[in-house]
Design an enzyme around this catalytic site. Structure first.
Site, PDB file in Angstrom:
ATOM      1  N   ARG A  89       0.844  -1.211   0.000  1.00 39.26           N
ATOM      2  CA  ARG A  89       0.000   0.000   0.000  1.00 39.26           C
ATOM      3  C   ARG A  89       0.874   1.254   0.000  1.00 39.26           C
ATOM      4  O   ARG A  89       0.603   2.209  -0.723  1.00 39.26           O
ATOM      5  CB  ARG A  89      -0.929  -0.024   1.228  1.00 39.26           C
ATOM      6  N   LYS A 106      -2.558   6.878   2.431  1.00 41.52           N
ATOM      7  CA  LYS A 106      -2.476   7.029   3.883  1.00 41.52           C
ATOM      8  C   LYS A 106      -1.539   8.215   4.139  1.00 41.52           C
ATOM      9  O   LYS A 106      -0.363   8.068   4.455  1.00 41.52           O
ATOM     10  CB  LYS A 106      -1.980   5.730   4.532  1.00 41.52           C
ATOM     11  N   GLU A 111     -15.734   6.084   6.745  1.00 39.65           N
ATOM     12  CA  GLU A 111     -14.897   5.304   7.666  1.00 39.65           C
ATOM     13  C   GLU A 111     -14.877   5.938   9.046  1.00 39.65           C
ATOM     14  O   GLU A 111     -15.487   6.982   9.279  1.00 39.65           O
ATOM     15  CB  GLU A 111     -13.483   5.128   7.095  1.00 39.65           C
TER      16      GLU A 111
HETATM   17  C1  LIG Z   1      -8.342   6.703   7.885  1.00 42.01           C
HETATM   18  C2  LIG Z   1      -8.093   5.253   8.121  1.00 42.01           C
HETATM   19  N1  LIG Z   1      -8.935   4.353   7.578  1.00 42.01           N
HETATM   20  C3  LIG Z   1      -8.767   3.030   7.781  1.00 42.01           C
HETATM   21  C4  LIG Z   1      -7.727   2.549   8.558  1.00 42.01           C
HETATM   22  C5  LIG Z   1      -7.570   1.065   8.771  1.00 42.01           C
HETATM   23  O1  LIG Z   1      -6.527   0.563   7.985  1.00 42.01           O
HETATM   24  P1  LIG Z   1      -5.692  -0.730   8.418  1.00 42.01           P
HETATM   25  O2  LIG Z   1      -6.681  -1.821   8.667  1.00 42.01           O
HETATM   26  O3  LIG Z   1      -4.847  -0.986   7.208  1.00 42.01           O
HETATM   27  O4  LIG Z   1      -4.916  -0.377   9.626  1.00 42.01           O
HETATM   28  C6  LIG Z   1      -6.823   3.449   9.117  1.00 42.01           C
HETATM   29  C7  LIG Z   1      -5.708   2.959   9.926  1.00 42.01           C
HETATM   30  O5  LIG Z   1      -4.957   3.688  10.504  1.00 42.01           O
HETATM   31  C8  LIG Z   1      -7.006   4.827   8.887  1.00 42.01           C
HETATM   32  O6  LIG Z   1      -6.167   5.733   9.421  1.00 42.01           O
END
Ligand SMILES: Cc1ncc(COP(=O)(O)O)c(C=O)c1O
Length: 284
Positions: free
Chosen positions: A52, A147, A180
């Site tokens: 990612r 991210k 989310e």
């Molecule tokens: C905005 C956001 N959405 C979703 C997630 C979940 O992602 P992951 O399951 O890869 O940790 C995160 C994790 O930090 C996040 O910051």
């Protein structure tokens, strides 16, 4: 005691790892990060996190010189140096130092940082009782699965939740659709069906979200990825959030609405259990 940090190929002290005040990550949030949990010195699906990160950096035009195997070695070394068995690992990559202005063409030397620290898992109470969320007035800015180092919308939403006495906030996107949590993805349970916002909601494609979808498929539970309306939240039998740090977290109240009579529901519990078992099997 100062923590050992990885910076651009070297293990250095926290002080030596400090970035320039002209670093574009600091100035503009021009960079990306990944957060993982350390389980007895092991990590879950580091390869997906690196993939990612790599694909996000490619979109930003930031070259990444460290590969997955190297990152695995770096994080293990950091756990050793910092005496971490259970905690959190973070990788940060910025475009580095460049001229003022948005393009940053002169920034030729990306900064790669990694840190690892001990941190207890979230309080058991959060899993036993579930957490309380609000639906934030902030809107998620479209980031198309990056991210990014800029979490301003999420910070404002978390502050709004805190001011309302809630644990977390659910964010809607600019269309007003459920997107989310502030640092998590969201799932709704309706009967035997799991529902989660589809990628067109411009969510971050969570590693935990993907694992939960995989686990549901393995248990022959239907998973529907679709546009989720705010109203759906109030008709769901159960709601839960997913993230690498917190895993699967039941949401038992949204604003003044109780979800599943204010108790974690059976499907959420099943996913909590199945995810933990998956981590035990796969973490390395
Ligand atoms: C905005 C956001 N959405 C979703 C997630 C979940 O992602 P992951 O399951 O890869 O940790 C995160 C994790 O930090 C996040 O910051």
């Amino acid at each position: 005691m100062s923590m050992t940090i990885y910076r651009d190929g070297k293990f250095v002290s926290e002080e030596e790892a400090a970035v320039s005040p002209f670093d574009r990550g600091f100035l503009y949030g021009d960079g990306l990060f990944e957060t993982l949990r350390c389980y007895d010195g092991k990590m879950f699906r580091l390869d997906r996190h690196i993939e990612r990160l790599r694909s996000g950096l490619e979109r930003l035009g930031i070259p990444l010189s460290v590969n997955e195997a190297e990152f695995a070695g770096v994080l293990r070394e950091l756990m050793k140096h910092n005496n971490v068995a259970n905690g959190v690992a973070r990788i940060i990559v910025t475009r580095g130092v460049g001229e003022f202005g948005l393009l940053g063409k002169q920034a030729q030397q990306p900064v790669v940082l990694a840190a690892c620290w001990s941190q207890p898992p979230p309080a058991p109470e959060r899993y036993e009782k579930g957490i309380q969320c609000i639906v934030s007035h902030e809107r998620l800015s479209p980031k198309h699965d990056l991210k990014s180092l800029n979490y301003m919308g999420q910070i404002l939403a978390r502050r709004e939740a805190d001011a309302a006495g809630a644990d977390d906030a659910i964010l809607l996107n600019h269309h007003g659709h459920v997107a989310e949590g502030t640092t998590s993805n969201i799932f709704l349970v309706l009967g035997r069906e799991l529902i989660t916002p589809s990628l067109e909601a411009e969510i971050l494609v969570g590693i935990t979200r993907a694992a939960v979808i995989e686990l549901a498929h393995a248990e022959k539970l239907p998973v529907v990825e679709r546009i989720v309306h705010q109203n759906d939240l109030f008709h769901a039998d159960e709601v839960f959030l997913t993230s690498s740090v917190a895993e699967v977290v039941p949401v038992t109240r949204i604003g003044s609405h109780w979800v599943h009579l204010g108790r974690p529901g059976p499907m959420t519990r099943e996913m909590m259990r199945a995810f933990q078992a998956l981590v035990r099997r796969e973490a390395k």
